[in-house]
Enzyme design. Sequence first.
Site, PDB file in Angstrom:
ATOM      1  N   GLN A 198      -4.979  -2.098   9.679  1.00 31.04           N
ATOM      2  CA  GLN A 198      -4.845  -3.428   9.027  1.00 31.04           C
ATOM      3  C   GLN A 198      -5.214  -4.685  10.088  1.00 31.04           C
ATOM      4  OE1 GLN A 198      -3.738  -3.994   6.008  1.00 31.04           O
ATOM      5  NE2 GLN A 198      -4.058  -6.263   6.465  1.00 31.04           N
ATOM      6  N   LYS A 214       0.847  -1.011   0.095  1.00 21.80           N
ATOM      7  CA  LYS A 214      -0.039  -0.006   0.135  1.00 21.80           C
ATOM      8  C   LYS A 214       0.826   1.348   0.023  1.00 21.80           C
ATOM      9  CE  LYS A 214      -3.677  -2.261   2.532  1.00 21.80           C
ATOM     10  NZ  LYS A 214      -4.552  -2.515   3.938  1.00 21.80           N
ATOM     11  N   ASP A 266     -11.547   1.408   3.553  1.00 22.16           N
ATOM     12  CA  ASP A 266     -11.538  -0.106   3.510  1.00 22.16           C
ATOM     13  C   ASP A 266     -12.921  -0.569   3.100  1.00 22.16           C
ATOM     14  OD1 ASP A 266      -9.554  -1.741   3.423  1.00 22.16           O
ATOM     15  OD2 ASP A 266      -9.111  -1.538   5.438  1.00 22.16           O
TER      16      ASP A 266
END
Length: 288
Positions: free
Chosen positions: A97, A53, A120
């Site tokens: 995450q 990312k 997300d």
Amino acid sequence: MYQIIDGKKTSADIKAELSASVNEMKVKGIRVPHLAAILVGNDGASETYVANKVKACEEIGFESTLRRFESSITEAELLAEVEKMNNDPLIDGFIVQLPLPGHISEEKIIESVSPEKDVDGYHPISLGRLVAGLPGFVSATPLGVVELLKRYSIKTSGANCVVVGRSVNVGRPLSILLSQKGMDATVTVVHSRTKNIQEVLLNADIIIAAIGSPAFIKAEMVKEGAVVIDIGTTRVPDTTRKSGFRLSGDVDFEHVAPKCSYITPVPGGVGPMTIASLMLNTLKACKR
């Protein structure tokens, strides 16, 4: 002869388009998008994913921030870090995450992320807006699958589409996206309790597998000319590899591919699209 759906190339195309948008913003004196990530502990797969990312942000020209914490961080401390990011006007979107250590409630952390920065697409409000057909963030993997179908001009309108798997972040959002106006597929969701899965799959024009079960979809489950999208990525032991493992999809690629019109490989199919979609969501967050 089947055609490979190349997620690596499509992802590179999207990054090039995003890079052009960033250059335009710079010329106009507009602040470029800023994506942040919170990483707790030292999970190998998470480390790789977050590093990819950060690399994608650099390639495109986005600002990026990575905040690392030991796995001993308390839930209260992590919630406080999320709140800091929610209130930081220079951060457009951020991700926490997953997975998180066992003593921290993932549900509580996901719900603490501001829906305006939820790139997300995991927040219940994001999912609710998707169900209602309202603008919002769609989780990156389903968004990536839809992008691949569109860019390869695969006809979804009126198609029988079977989604294998009902997870909140992949299977369910995908089934909603594919049935919405504009995609117009007739969608069936099958899962571990479905009877006669093979019978259902044999009627599918498009099969999307997202269960994390290596080579679950066999050739006898797929009709001639079907489109097969494989989202599964499971580490399978392989002594011939330096790493000691290889990535396996949910589809028995070698035997299924010859029956398909289009198929995604693993790796190099849906995987690269997940990060590209996250970048698309970050630009959207910035423009808001």
